[in-house]
Design an enzyme around this catalytic site. Structure first.
Site, PDB file in Angstrom:
ATOM      1  N   GLU A  36       0.827  -1.214   0.000  1.00 53.17           N
ATOM      2  CA  GLU A  36       0.000   0.000   0.000  1.00 53.17           C
ATOM      3  C   GLU A  36       0.856   1.256   0.000  1.00 53.17           C
ATOM      4  O   GLU A  36       0.547   2.221  -0.682  1.00 53.17           O
ATOM      5  CB  GLU A  36      -0.941   0.014   1.214  1.00 53.17           C
ATOM      6  CG  GLU A  36      -2.044  -1.038   1.169  1.00 53.17           C
ATOM      7  CD  GLU A  36      -2.962  -0.893  -0.034  1.00 53.17           C
ATOM      8  OE1 GLU A  36      -3.045   0.208  -0.610  1.00 53.17           O
ATOM      9  OE2 GLU A  36      -3.577  -1.899  -0.428  1.00 53.17           O
ATOM     10  N   TYR A 119      -6.252   5.915   4.911  1.00 55.77           N
ATOM     11  CA  TYR A 119      -6.348   4.951   3.825  1.00 55.77           C
ATOM     12  C   TYR A 119      -5.575   3.657   4.138  1.00 55.77           C
ATOM     13  O   TYR A 119      -6.122   2.545   4.069  1.00 55.77           O
ATOM     14  CB  TYR A 119      -5.817   5.584   2.519  1.00 55.77           C
ATOM     15  CG  TYR A 119      -5.573   4.561   1.456  1.00 55.77           C
ATOM     16  CD1 TYR A 119      -6.639   4.124   0.672  1.00 55.77           C
ATOM     17  CD2 TYR A 119      -4.327   3.984   1.283  1.00 55.77           C
ATOM     18  CE1 TYR A 119      -6.444   3.131  -0.269  1.00 55.77           C
ATOM     19  CE2 TYR A 119      -4.124   3.000   0.345  1.00 55.77           C
ATOM     20  CZ  TYR A 119      -5.185   2.580  -0.434  1.00 55.77           C
ATOM     21  OH  TYR A 119      -4.994   1.603  -1.343  1.00 55.77           O
ATOM     22  N   ASP A 137      -9.780   5.692  -1.716  1.00 51.90           N
ATOM     23  CA  ASP A 137      -8.695   6.259  -2.518  1.00 51.90           C
ATOM     24  C   ASP A 137      -9.292   6.864  -3.792  1.00 51.90           C
ATOM     25  O   ASP A 137     -10.518   6.963  -3.914  1.00 51.90           O
ATOM     26  CB  ASP A 137      -7.645   5.178  -2.845  1.00 51.90           C
ATOM     27  CG  ASP A 137      -8.146   4.178  -3.881  1.00 51.90           C
ATOM     28  OD1 ASP A 137      -9.377   4.108  -4.119  1.00 51.90           O
ATOM     29  OD2 ASP A 137      -7.310   3.457  -4.461  1.00 51.90           O
TER      30      ASP A 137
END
Ligand code: SF4
Length: 358
Positions: A36, A119, A137
């Site tokens: 990520e 996030y 996102d």
């Protein structure tokens, strides 16, 4: 469309269409976190080799924590936003030292870790620990704004809240990680910014953007500020096959990376002003139009800045001006091998490549 119909539909689509990526096959929070953070910087295809190399060199959070920051920055080289690499390293240390090498499973504790925002915390919590929390996102903004016809500005506080609330209402209690991956993948492959594949889309009967042909105006995003220009003049001092380089400090771009002694000007400098810095022997041999000793301009685009850089090659000991002496402060000489292993901005890498350093 009814909220409860959304998740099964997008997951069904995902099971049929998703790409096989290494971080999709794992529930290991370390690998999920790593992927990520890397993917915030780049597209999947470009990020994949970085992910694989990080996992190969540092197979566990403990091994990453034990690495030298300089080596982490070197591995990150080319991804930009080096503060993220520094935070990656800091985070690995905190997880190792404070949490005994295990990522916490709840969103609030994850969010406290260096470099982990809403996030990433949601991604780790949902994908590794089955916490029913939504990731939001750019893909999620686009998909939700189009399907549900939401026109709030995604950069405004109100817009962010609206999308986060809606996204969280859509997350199922069972399989939240799969749901989150599905919606992001759907945005990346089907509901794309420029050419959404509406004719094959499973949401075509209910999608509001398709109904009123507003796909290309959604999501609404206010215009960004124009990037500012900066003018960098680098002094490339070479002596006995060594190059003088300097670690960047402070709160500017590229902190912790190495570049050459630098003079920054508020405006572009003319050729004759640059020639002044060359020693007499080089002035005689200098034909600026041929790029002898003074490079042409390298243009390097960052998110908010455009760097216009020129490189002035000097032999060792050319420190006659006060300006030059002050830029050399805190710099050191490095062998070619050392230069290659230092973490450097891509701009410096390009220049070194052009002058024969590979
Ligand atoms: S119909 Fe088009 S705009 Fe709507 S969700 Fe599908 S791909 Fe996106």
């Amino acid at each position: 469309m009814k909220f409860r119909d959304f998740s099964p539909k997008v997951v069904e689509w995902y099971l049929e269409h998703h790409r096989n990526l290494p971080w999709r096959k794992t529930r290991d929070p370390y690998r999920i976190w790593l992927s990520e953070i890397i993917l915030q910087q780049t597209r999947v295809l470009q990020g994949l080799p970085y992910f694989e190399e990080f996992v190969r060199r540092y197979p566990s959070v403990q091994s990453l924590a034990a690495a030298k920051e300089r080596d982490v920055l070197r591995l990150w080289q080319g991804l930009g936003y080096y503060s993220r690499a520094r935070n990656l390293h800091k985070c690995a240390k905190v997880v190792t030292q404070v949490f005994q090498g295990r990522f916490p499973a709840d969103v609030d504790s994850l969010r406290e870790l260096p470099g982990i925002g809403d996030y990433t915390a949601a991604a780790i919590a949902s994908m590794a620990f089955d916490v029913p929390v939504a990731v939001v996102d750019g893909n999620v903004y686009r998909v939700l704004s189009r399907i549900f016809g939401i026109r709030n500005d995604i950069l405004s506080t109100r817009g962010k809240r609206t999308f986060a609330e809606l996204a969280n209402q859509l997350v199922p209690n069972v399989g939240p990680g799969l749901h989150n991956q599905a919606i992001m993948e759907f945005g990346a492959l089907f509901c794309t910014p420029r050419n959404p594949r509406c004719t094959e889309c499973p949401f075509q009967r209910t999608c509001i953007a398709l109904k009123d042909s507003s796909q290309h105006t959604l999501p609404v995003k206010r215009k960004k500020k124009k990037p500012s220009s900066r003018y960098f003049y680098y002094f490339v001092v070479e002596e006995a096959s060594k190059l003088r380089m300097k670690e960047r400090r402070g709160r500017d771009i590229w902190t912790g990376l190495f570049d050459f002694p630098l003079y920054e000007s508020s405006k572009p400098l003319k050729e004759k002003e640059l020639i002044k810095y060359l020693p007499a022997s080089r002035k005689r041999n200098t034909n600026p139009s041929e790029g002898h000793f003074i490079s042409s301009t390298y243009r390097h685009v960052l998110t908010h800045q455009i760097i216009h850089a020129r490189f002035i090659q000097l032999p060792g000991g050319s420190t006659k001006s006060v300006l030059l002496r002050s830029t050399l402060k805190d710099s050191s000489m490095f062998t070619k091998k050392e230069v290659m292993s230092l973490p450097k901005p891509v701009l410096i890498g390009k220049y070194l490549h052009d002058i024969g350093y590979q």
